[in-house]
Scaffold this motif. Structure first.
Motif, short mmCIF file in Angstrom:
data_model
loop_
_atom_site.label_atom_id
_atom_site.label_comp_id
_atom_site.label_asym_id
_atom_site.label_seq_id
_atom_site.Cartn_x
_atom_site.Cartn_y
_atom_site.Cartn_z
N ALA A 21 78.48 66.34 73.32
CA ALA A 21 77.88 67.53 73.89
C ALA A 21 78.88 68.38 74.62
O ALA A 21 78.81 69.60 74.65
N GLU A 22 79.92 67.68 75.20
CA GLU A 22 80.92 68.43 75.92
C GLU A 22 81.92 69.05 74.97
O GLU A 22 82.31 70.19 75.14
N CYS B 175 77.16 62.51 75.26
CA CYS B 175 77.60 63.46 76.27
C CYS B 175 78.91 64.09 75.92
O CYS B 175 79.14 65.26 76.14
N CYS C 5 79.50 62.23 82.33
CA CYS C 5 78.48 63.31 82.25
C CYS C 5 78.16 63.83 83.62
O CYS C 5 77.07 63.77 84.06
N ALA D 272 66.13 68.83 79.97
CA ALA D 272 66.86 68.76 78.71
C ALA D 272 68.12 67.93 78.84
O ALA D 272 68.46 67.11 77.98
N ALA D 273 68.84 68.07 79.96
CA ALA D 273 70.07 67.29 80.16
C ALA D 273 69.77 65.81 80.27
O ALA D 273 70.47 64.94 79.72
N PHE D 274 68.72 65.46 81.01
CA PHE D 274 68.33 64.06 81.16
C PHE D 274 67.95 63.45 79.82
O PHE D 274 68.30 62.32 79.48
N TYR D 275 67.23 64.23 79.03
CA TYR D 275 66.83 63.75 77.70
C TYR D 275 68.03 63.48 76.83
O TYR D 275 68.10 62.47 76.12
N CYS D 276 69.01 64.32 76.92
CA CYS D 276 70.22 64.15 76.09
C CYS D 276 70.95 62.88 76.48
O CYS D 276 71.42 62.11 75.63
N MET D 277 71.07 62.60 77.78
CA MET D 277 71.82 61.39 78.22
C MET D 277 71.10 60.14 77.80
O MET D 277 71.71 59.15 77.40
N LEU E 22 66.05 73.07 82.18
CA LEU E 22 67.44 72.67 81.90
C LEU E 22 67.71 71.25 82.37
O LEU E 22 68.37 70.43 81.69
N VAL E 23 67.22 70.89 83.54
CA VAL E 23 67.43 69.52 84.06
C VAL E 23 66.77 68.50 83.15
O VAL E 23 67.33 67.45 82.82
#
Length: 622
Positions: free
Chosen positions: A577-578, A574, A622, A561-566, A558-559
């Motif tokens: 995404a939110e 973001c 984010c 994946a979140a870093f990749y998205c940012m 999960l961490v």
């Protein structure tokens, strides 16, 4: 010549005389029982019935005494159809004689004095006169038979018959008979006096008229009569030909007869094959077959001389606590001066006193030897008869030799050794002596694990019980590398083994280091280590570990994946995404050609875009 009227009275008297004469015409006949038998005290009725038909007759009863004189008792006359009593005479009888309505003579209770002849006379005038006699017999059962034996001592050495006993039968009728019996057999003895045997009798008539009879028996006695049983019997008669018998009590005689044989024997608690045990009490018994009991003399033969020990009438001698020195020849003599010259009145026997002295061993109560040594122990004994020896170890037989040889001793040789002495001919006489063998040496050690498992089968927390056995002398001390070991105690099976146990749970540390037990004494020590191999974790702990790893891996993904998205979309990314949709007025990004440079920038690590976005408030959004 006399006138006719003067002859008439004479002719009448002559006619009467002719009618009364037995040879004259007599048509009267009577029915009278010739013999009547009754028991004393019973009522009696004597019947006298004229036969035929008679209009008139006179019936009379007479009592005939032993001399033949008749005494008138009663009379009656038939008048018409009834018989009228004309009177009677009781002659002192009580109750008196009576006539019943049929002319029968009645005696209320028969008595012995009524035993007479009773004559019935019937006179019927011109029909004539008739008479008949009834004899009355009165029987009485005698009283119980009594016998009076001779209470004195009768000698069998007498040449003449001696009085044995007197038998008495009282108050009977008629007089009974007495017979004598020996051992149930009737004695046929005459009434005449002779030297072998006879009997006398005497009859007495009592005041009641009853008869009493006594008989005295005389016999020449023999020694065989000492155990004989005598009695007498009274035989009496009863009515109708019956008989009765009354026996006296049996009795025995006290006889005097000389001794012919002597018996001599001993009795002891351990009498076997003529031996008695030293210290026991011994009884000597002497018996002669003479009577009365003679005097007995007990003696001991020493150097062919009699040493008198005791004289008595009982024939018993007790030797208390006999000793070996009392062995020898003992005798008994019967002092009977009436015995025959060739009678053997003395007997002897041998008294053998068996003894067994305490055993002696060539060693003391304890024998301590080093491991591997050899030795011999000797057992000696004194006794009579010759004793037999036997060695045993802890009750197990080893041998019959007086010397016990022990070679190359081991710890198994340690124990209690016993020398036993016994006498087959005197089973109750035996002795024993023991010594204890102690084997000195370093400890022997052996280990045992309950419920053992194969290598790799142990798991954390499994319970195991460990046991260590040791033996040696001095007694080894057992210790464990872990706490909780039980105190050492004798192990089952003996042989000097001691045991201690330890119960614990298997852990990884135990798998690595093992568990040890150690036995030690002044001669050395020995040690054993228990190993468990690889110990697997418990099943429940392994599951928790797997779940923890899975959760950790999921959070890491999960961490990332979140870093990749940012990095790829920046702030809008973001936000999208939110919020999940583009802002009003912004163009929607394409998923095809416009993504390439942005992806490349992210992968290549470009600083311009990254810094700009960073300064633009990445952390806040984010």
């Amino acid at each position: 010549m006399e006138p006719p009227d003067a002859c008439a009275p004479r002719l009448l008297v002559l006619a009467l005389l002719l009618g009364a004469h037995p040879g004259a015409e007599a048509e009267v006949r009577l029915s009278v029982p010739p013999l009547v038998e009754v028991m004393r005290g019973e009522p009696v009725t004597l019947d006298c019935t004229p036969l035929g038909t008679h209009d008139h007759f006179v019936l009379e009863w007479f009592l005939a005494d032993r001399s033949g004189v008749r005494h008138h008792l009663a009379s009656a006359e038939l008048q018409g159809s009834e018989l009228q009593d004309k009177g009677h005479n009781s002659w002192g009888r009580n109750p008196p004689y009576q006539l019943d309505s049929q002319g029968r003579l009645v005696l209320a209770k028969a008595q012995v004095g009524d035993e007479r002849d009773y004559v019935c006379v019937v006179s019927a005038g011109a029909a004539g006169t008739a008479e008949a006699t009834a004899r009355l017999s009165v029987f009485a059962k005698p009283e119980a038979t009594e016998v009076f034996p001779n209470k004195g001592t009768l000698s069998v050495m007498e040449d003449l018959a001696q009085e044995i006993a007197t038998c008495s039968s009282r108050n009977g009728n008629p007089v009974p008979q007495i017979t004598w019996y020996r051992n149930g057999q009737r004695l046929e003895v005459p009434m005449e006096v002779n030297s072998e045997g006879y009997m006398t009798s005497r009859t007495v008539r009592e005041a009641s008229g009853l008869l009493s009879l006594t008989s005295t028996l005389y016999l020449r006695l023999r020694k065989d009569d000492r155990d004989a049983s005598f009695h007498c019997s009274v035989h009496y008669r009863l009515p109708t030909g019956r008989h009765g018998r009354l026996d006296s009590p049996a009795f025995r005689l006290t006889l005097h007869y000389p001794t012919e044989h002597v018996q001599f024997w001993l009795v002891s608690p351990s009498t076997t094959a003529g031996w008695v045990r030293e210290g026991d009490s011994v009884q000597l018994f002497c018996r002669g077959d003479g009577s009365p009991t003679p005097e007995y003399t007990f003696f001991r033969l020493q150097d062919q001389e009699e040493d008198v020990l005791k004289t008595n009438l009982e024939g018993n001698l007790t030797l208390e606590g006999v000793q070996r020195s009392q062995s020898g020849t003992y005798g008994c003599r019967v002092e009977d001066y009436d015995a025959a010259e060739d009678a053997e009145l003395s007997k002897t026997l041998e008294l053998h006193v068996a003894y067994l002295d305490p055993l002696e061993l060539s060693t003391g109560k304890e024998l301590s030897l080093p491991l591997g040594n050899s030795t011999a122990v000797n057992c000696s004994v004194q006794g009579l008869p010759a004793p037999t020896l036997r060695w045993t170890k802890d009750s197990a037989p080893l041998g019959d030799d007086p010397t016990l040889s022990l070679r190359s001793i081991t710890f198994d040789s340690a124990g209690t050794y016993t020398c036993e002495a016994s006498m087959p001919t005197v089973p109750l006489l035996s002795r024993s002596r023991s010594f204890k063998l102690l084997v000195q040496g370093p400890p022997e050690l052996r280990a045992e694990q309950t419920h053992p498992k194969a290598e790799g089968s142990w798991r954390e927390g499994d319970e195991v019980r460990l046991i260590c056995y040791t033996r040696g002398y001095p007694e080894p001390k057992l210790s464990w590398s872990q706490l909780g070991g039980s105190p050492a105690e004798p192990a089952p099976g003996g042989q000097g083994w001691m045991s201690s146990s330890l119960t614990l749970k298997v852990t990884s540390a135990l798998s690595r280091d093992g568990v040890s037990c150690e036995a030690s004494n002044p001669h050395g020590s020995d040690r054993h280590v228990f190993h468990f191999g690889t110990v697997a974790p418990q099943t429940s702990q392994a599951g928790v570990a797997v779940m923890a790893v899975a959760v950790s891996v999921g959070l890491l993904l999960l961490v990332v994946a979140a870093f990749y998205c940012m990095r790829r979309k920046g702030h809008r990314c973001c936000r999208r995404a939110e919020k999940g949709s583009p802002l009003p007025g912004e163009p929607e990004l394409s998923h095809s050609g416009s993504e390439g440079p942005e992806q490349a920038g992210l992968l290549m690590g470009g600083t311009s875009g990254g810094a700009k976005r960073g300064s633009g408030g990445f952390g806040n959004e984010c």
